[in-house]
Write a protein that holds these residues in place. Structure first.
Motif, PDB file in Angstrom:
ATOM      1  N   ALA A  31      -4.847   0.937  11.260  1.00 55.06           N
ATOM      2  CA  ALA A  31      -5.530   1.979  10.557  1.00 55.06           C
ATOM      3  C   ALA A  31      -4.816   2.273   9.212  1.00 55.06           C
ATOM      4  O   ALA A  31      -5.192   2.566   8.153  1.00 55.06           O
ATOM      5  N   GLY A  32      -3.474   2.639   9.538  1.00 56.79           N
ATOM      6  CA  GLY A  32      -2.670   2.815   8.223  1.00 56.79           C
ATOM      7  C   GLY A  32      -2.789   2.120   7.173  1.00 56.79           C
ATOM      8  O   GLY A  32      -2.669   2.635   5.836  1.00 56.79           O
ATOM      9  N   ARG A  33      -2.783   0.666   7.315  1.00 60.37           N
ATOM     10  CA  ARG A  33      -3.036  -0.309   6.259  1.00 60.37           C
ATOM     11  C   ARG A  33      -4.168   0.118   5.281  1.00 60.37           C
ATOM     12  O   ARG A  33      -4.037   0.084   4.233  1.00 60.37           O
ATOM     13  N   THR A  34      -5.417   0.553   5.981  1.00 64.31           N
ATOM     14  CA  THR A  34      -6.530   0.999   5.121  1.00 64.31           C
ATOM     15  C   THR A  34      -6.080   2.225   4.298  1.00 64.31           C
ATOM     16  O   THR A  34      -6.599   2.454   3.203  1.00 64.31           O
ATOM     17  N   VAL A  35      -5.715   3.197   5.053  1.00 57.21           N
ATOM     18  CA  VAL A  35      -5.398   4.382   4.367  1.00 57.21           C
ATOM     19  C   VAL A  35      -4.261   4.281   3.229  1.00 57.21           C
ATOM     20  O   VAL A  35      -4.553   4.840   2.086  1.00 57.21           O
ATOM     21  N   VAL A  36      -3.197   3.389   3.484  1.00 61.10           N
ATOM     22  CA  VAL A  36      -2.088   3.246   2.302  1.00 61.10           C
ATOM     23  C   VAL A  36      -2.972   2.672   1.132  1.00 61.10           C
ATOM     24  O   VAL A  36      -2.656   2.864   0.118  1.00 61.10           O
TER      25      VAL A  36
END
Ligand SMILES: Nc1ncnc2c1ncn2[C@@H]1O[C@H](COP(=O)(O)OP(=O)(O)OP(=O)(O)O)[C@@H](O)[C@H]1O
Ligand SMILES: [Mg+2]
Length: 279
Positions: free
Chosen positions: A250-255
């Motif tokens: 999920a962090g990839r999308t936020v970043v």
């Protein structure tokens, strides 16, 4: 390039974890500045690039101590240390006494950080870098307000439960006034809601709705799951295949969204020409 600041209100832990997550996934050169006035803990969680311990004599304290003589981008880089994954970190203070004693040093730090992330730093060792800031929990009178105001993007982490959302709403109201710059503009300011993505997806949606009601300037910057295994990666726990944890995925999308919202660095040659014509 730019400055992205992570912070929270009462009831929403996870700032350091999220700042470390974003630094690990950041697709461009990144420097993590551990600027939580309550004190830092990255040295206890992260190893240096050579696999050894980070040097705790370097970091924010020498920077703020030297601030009376003036700080520039090079001063920040001097206090940064390489960590595994290719990014750099400026370690934080030991506690609130040091943060309070720094006084106007925070303003000098804010200017130096803005310089480091701007086009004028784009040469040699001082190549322009994105700066990710762990600003910790923000109270009613943040000592590091200048640093928050110098950010291109301010990310408030919020747990998806009623009490945490109420605290976050109060904090957003404060930030809406406090972050306004002389030109009347605010940094991009928004919320990332942390919660269980399945069972409690509705809670996250209503949290975002309640927080966006504070003002049209409050952005929805995405969701992160409550994922103890994924969070363990950023607490020094041995986790197999960290890239497969829900938090990292999920962090990839936020970043990606945060990076897309930042100013684009001009090529070094263009930056130099701009400076010459301004001189
Ligand atoms: N998304 C998450 N899912 C599950 N656990 C998490 C998550 N983010 C953080 N945690 C856990 O919550 C605890 C606090 O996290 P963290 O240290 O990142 O919070 P913080 O806001 O920086 O706290 P402090 O005020 O102490 O600096 C840690 O045990 C961490 O592993
Ligand atoms: Mg922290």
């Amino acid at each position: 390039m730019g400055v992205v600041t992570f912070l929270s209100a009462k009831g929403s832990p996870g700032v350091t974890t999220t700042a470390l997550l974003a630094t690990a996934l950041w697709p461009r050169p990144a420097l993590l500045l551990e600027a939580d006035p309550a004190g830092g803990d990255v040295a206890a969680r992260v190893l240096a690039a050579d696999g050894g311990l980070l040097d705790t004599s370097r970091g924010l304290l020498p920077l703020l101590t030297a601030a009376r003589r003036g700080l520039d981008a090079a001063s920040v880089v001097e206090q940064a240390q390489p960590v595994a994954g290719g990014s750099r970190v400026v370690l934080g203070l030991s506690g609130p006494e040091q943060a309070a004693a720094a006084g106007r040093g925070w303003a000098a730090l804010a200017a130096a950080v803005a310089e480091l992330s701007g086009p004028s730093a784009a040469d040699g060792d001082l190549r322009s870098t994105d700066v990710l800031v762990d600003a910790g929990r923000v109270g009613a009178a943040p000592v590091h307000l200048d640093l928050l105001r110098a950010s291109d993007c301010v990310v408030l982490l919020v747990r998806a439960d009623v009490a945490a959302v109420l605290h976050a709403r109060d904090r957003l109201r404060l930030l809406g006034g406090a972050l306004r710059r002389r030109d009347g503009l605010l940094p991009r300011t928004g919320v990332v809601v942390v919660g269980d993505p399945g069972r409690r997806a509705g809670e996250a949606a209503s949290a975002v709705e309640a927080l966006r009601a504070v003002g049209p300037w409050v952005d929805d910057l995405g969701r992160l799951p409550h994922d103890p295994a994924g969070a363990g990666v950023f607490a020094g726990a041995p986790v197999s295949r960290p890239e497969r944890t829900a938090l990292v995925r999920a962090g990839r999308t936020v970043v990606d969204d945060l990076v897309a919202g930042l100013p684009v660095a001009p090529p070094a040659a263009a930056a130099a020409t701009d400076q010459e014509s301004a001189a």
